[in-house]
Motif scaffolding. Structure first.
Motif, short mmCIF file in Angstrom:
data_model
loop_
_atom_site.label_atom_id
_atom_site.label_comp_id
_atom_site.label_asym_id
_atom_site.label_seq_id
_atom_site.Cartn_x
_atom_site.Cartn_y
_atom_site.Cartn_z
N ALA A 1 -54.76 -53.76 -6.90
CA ALA A 1 -53.33 -53.47 -6.81
C ALA A 1 -53.07 -52.32 -5.84
O ALA A 1 -52.09 -52.34 -5.07
CB ALA A 1 -52.77 -53.13 -8.18
N ALA A 2 -53.95 -51.33 -5.83
CA ALA A 2 -53.78 -50.18 -4.94
C ALA A 2 -53.94 -50.58 -3.48
O ALA A 2 -53.25 -50.05 -2.60
CB ALA A 2 -54.78 -49.09 -5.31
N ILE A 3 -54.83 -51.52 -3.20
CA ILE A 3 -55.03 -51.99 -1.82
C ILE A 3 -53.76 -52.67 -1.33
O ILE A 3 -53.29 -52.41 -0.21
CB ILE A 3 -56.25 -52.92 -1.75
N TYR A 4 -53.19 -53.55 -2.15
CA TYR A 4 -51.98 -54.23 -1.73
C TYR A 4 -50.80 -53.27 -1.62
O TYR A 4 -49.94 -53.41 -0.73
CB TYR A 4 -51.66 -55.40 -2.67
N ASP A 5 -50.75 -52.27 -2.48
CA ASP A 5 -49.67 -51.30 -2.37
C ASP A 5 -49.81 -50.46 -1.10
O ASP A 5 -48.81 -50.15 -0.44
CB ASP A 5 -49.65 -50.38 -3.60
N ASN B 1 -48.54 -52.56 1.73
CA ASN B 1 -47.09 -52.61 1.68
C ASN B 1 -46.49 -51.32 2.25
O ASN B 1 -45.57 -51.36 3.08
CB ASN B 1 -46.67 -52.81 0.22
N ALA B 2 -47.03 -50.18 1.84
CA ALA B 2 -46.52 -48.89 2.32
C ALA B 2 -46.74 -48.72 3.81
O ALA B 2 -45.91 -48.13 4.52
CB ALA B 2 -47.20 -47.75 1.55
N THR B 3 -47.86 -49.23 4.32
CA THR B 3 -48.16 -49.11 5.75
C THR B 3 -47.17 -49.90 6.58
O THR B 3 -46.68 -49.43 7.62
CB THR B 3 -49.60 -49.57 6.02
N LEU B 4 -46.83 -51.11 6.15
CA LEU B 4 -45.86 -51.91 6.91
C LEU B 4 -44.48 -51.27 6.85
O LEU B 4 -43.76 -51.23 7.86
CB LEU B 4 -45.82 -53.33 6.38
N ASP C 1 -41.45 -59.87 10.11
CA ASP C 1 -42.78 -59.27 9.97
C ASP C 1 -43.22 -59.27 8.51
O ASP C 1 -44.34 -59.66 8.19
CB ASP C 1 -42.71 -57.83 10.50
N PHE C 2 -42.34 -58.81 7.64
CA PHE C 2 -42.70 -58.72 6.23
C PHE C 2 -42.90 -60.09 5.61
O PHE C 2 -43.86 -60.31 4.86
CB PHE C 2 -41.63 -57.94 5.46
N THR C 3 -42.03 -61.03 5.90
CA THR C 3 -42.15 -62.35 5.27
C THR C 3 -43.33 -63.14 5.82
O THR C 3 -43.84 -64.04 5.15
CB THR C 3 -40.85 -63.17 5.42
N ARG D 1 -37.73 -51.09 -1.90
CA ARG D 1 -37.58 -49.69 -2.30
C ARG D 1 -37.93 -48.75 -1.15
O ARG D 1 -37.23 -47.77 -0.89
CB ARG D 1 -38.48 -49.41 -3.51
N ARG D 2 -38.98 -49.08 -0.44
CA ARG D 2 -39.45 -48.20 0.64
C ARG D 2 -38.57 -48.28 1.88
O ARG D 2 -38.58 -47.36 2.70
CB ARG D 2 -40.89 -48.56 0.99
N THR D 3 -37.84 -49.36 2.04
CA THR D 3 -37.03 -49.55 3.25
C THR D 3 -35.54 -49.51 2.98
O THR D 3 -34.74 -49.77 3.87
CB THR D 3 -37.40 -50.88 3.94
N GLY D 4 -35.15 -49.21 1.75
CA GLY D 4 -33.74 -49.07 1.42
C GLY D 4 -32.97 -50.37 1.41
O GLY D 4 -31.78 -50.40 1.73
N ARG D 5 -33.62 -51.45 1.01
CA ARG D 5 -32.95 -52.75 0.91
C ARG D 5 -32.71 -53.09 -0.55
O ARG D 5 -33.52 -52.74 -1.42
CB ARG D 5 -33.79 -53.85 1.56
N GLU D 6 -31.66 -53.84 -0.81
CA GLU D 6 -31.39 -54.29 -2.17
C GLU D 6 -32.16 -55.57 -2.49
O GLU D 6 -32.61 -55.78 -3.63
CB GLU D 6 -29.89 -54.52 -2.38
N SER D 7 -32.33 -56.43 -1.49
CA SER D 7 -33.03 -57.70 -1.70
C SER D 7 -33.37 -58.30 -0.35
O SER D 7 -32.97 -57.77 0.70
CB SER D 7 -32.16 -58.68 -2.50
N LEU D 8 -34.09 -59.41 -0.39
CA LEU D 8 -34.42 -60.14 0.84
C LEU D 8 -33.72 -61.50 0.80
O LEU D 8 -34.07 -62.35 -0.02
CB LEU D 8 -35.93 -60.35 0.97
N PRO D 9 -32.75 -61.73 1.67
CA PRO D 9 -32.02 -63.00 1.67
C PRO D 9 -32.74 -64.08 2.49
O PRO D 9 -33.62 -63.79 3.30
CB PRO D 9 -30.70 -62.62 2.35
N LYS D 10 -32.37 -65.31 2.24
CA LYS D 10 -32.78 -66.46 3.05
C LYS D 10 -34.30 -66.59 3.19
O LYS D 10 -34.84 -66.87 4.27
CB LYS D 10 -32.13 -66.39 4.44
#
Length: 354
Positions: A139-143, A146-149, A249-251, A289-298
């Motif tokens: 879990a720490a590796i994936y976190d 996530n934080a790096t991206l 990039d994230f998706t 949470r890290r990028t200040g978004r409420e959700s990911l649409p579409k």
């Protein structure tokens, strides 16, 4: 070590089609890389499908050389000069990338353009299930990934001197056009679902709400983790990087959660709780949470787009293997993967209205 890790980890003797003049490299490094004079040895990394990558030992130190492959190449592909530029700028800003030593764009030296950077000690995980890692660390590796991206997407390109690194807007329409063209240039047989995607994707693309530096191929095996902790010490393979839509990039990375093992070593059907790998929902929530978004649409559109793009990339790898200049022996197996990827991409397109 898993079969995937065994196939891609470490080095091997340089393939005949990817050999170069080592004496010329020794002379170039003596002039351009401090302390790298004297005899050198060169071995090819097993991993990597696009730009051949080599481990170079010289002057008691280890380096990595990355170069364009020889032979006829697709337009705008294998841009090692762009890789060098973005890593140099990001490294100077404190982002985890190797130290860059020099770029050579003179084809008379090794036959194609190349750059040299530090070899970074650490762990590369080719198997996303992390079978050789303690359950508590997964879990720490994936976190950390996530934080790096999220950290990459927070940089202001202008501040880093990368304001002209690409066009910041309309990223996805440009990518669709680019990979449609690249796919057709490397097409070896007709695939109906690829043709449907090429027709449908342009008009379905959502508006871009932010611009950032995008890696373009952000995934677990394109980063090096510290030997003894879940810390990203280097992000590699920036060939597809530019300015663009951070959600694309994230998706692209998020596809791991939506694809079956046979397409992308995906997580579909895997008990992630048992492995202690985060769920898709928790991984998305951490990025938001890290990028200040409420959700990911579409998301369905983004998965259709990213699978189409990946299928086009894989087709290019396979096409190069037919010409003898792909950098990994497994490239020849990729031809059979393109149609299943495209078919699966179309299932997401249908959900998005295609």
């Amino acid at each position: 070590m898993s079969d995937i890790d065994e196939s891609f980890s470490g080095t091997k003797p340089v393939a005949d089609a990817l050999k170069f003049d080592e004496a010329a490299l020794r002379a170039w490094m003596a002039d351009n890389v401090g302390g790298a004079d004297g005899d050198l040895t060169v071995r090819q990394f097993k991993g990597g499908q696009s730009n051949p990558t080599y481990r170079v030992e010289a002057g008691g130190r280890s380096y990595v050389l990355r170069r364009k492959p020889p032979g006829k190449l697709l337009p705008s592909a294998h841009a090692v000069d762009r890789e060098y530029r973005v890593m140099k700028a990001l490294g100077e800003a404190g982002f985890p990338v190797p130290v860059m030593h020099g770029l050579c764009e003179d084809p008379d030296v090794l036959g194609t353009a190349f750059y040299v950077m530090d070899f970074v000690e650490g762990r590369i995980f080719w198997d996303p299930m992390l079978p050789d890692v303690d359950r508590e660390e997964r879990a720490a590796i994936y976190d950390a990934m996530n934080a790096t991206l999220a950290a990459l997407h927070a940089f202001d390109p202008e501040v880093l001197g990368l304001g002209d690194y690409g066009k910041p807007d309309a990223y996805i329409p440009r990518q669709i056009a680019r990979w449609s063209k690249q796919y057709k240039a490397s097409e070896t047989r007709a695939i109906a679902s690829m043709d449907r995607l090429i027709d449908w994707l342009p008009d379905a693309a959502p508006a871009q709400d932010r611009s950032a530096i995008v890696h373009g191929d952000f995934r677990l095996d394109n980063m090096i983790f510290a030997p003894n902790e879940a810390k990203v010490v280097a992000v590699l393979d920036w060939e597809l990087s530019t300015l663009g839509d951070p959600l694309a990039d994230f998706t692209y990375q998020l596809m791991q959660w939506r694809t079956p093992k046979e397409i992308r070593n995906g997580f579909l059907g895997v008990d992630l709780d048992a492995l202690n790998i985060p769920s898709e929902a928790s991984y998305v929530a951490a990025y938001c949470r890290r990028t200040g978004r409420e959700s990911l649409p579409k998301l369905d559109f983004y998965f259709a787009y990213n699978l189409f793009r990946l299928a086009a990339i894989v087709q290019g790898v396979y096409h190069r293997s037919t010409l003898g200049n792909a950098s990994n022996a497994k490239a020849q197996e990729y031809g059979a993967m393109v149609e299943p990827m495209a078919d699966y991409a179309w299932t997401f397109a249908e959900r998005a209205g295609g």
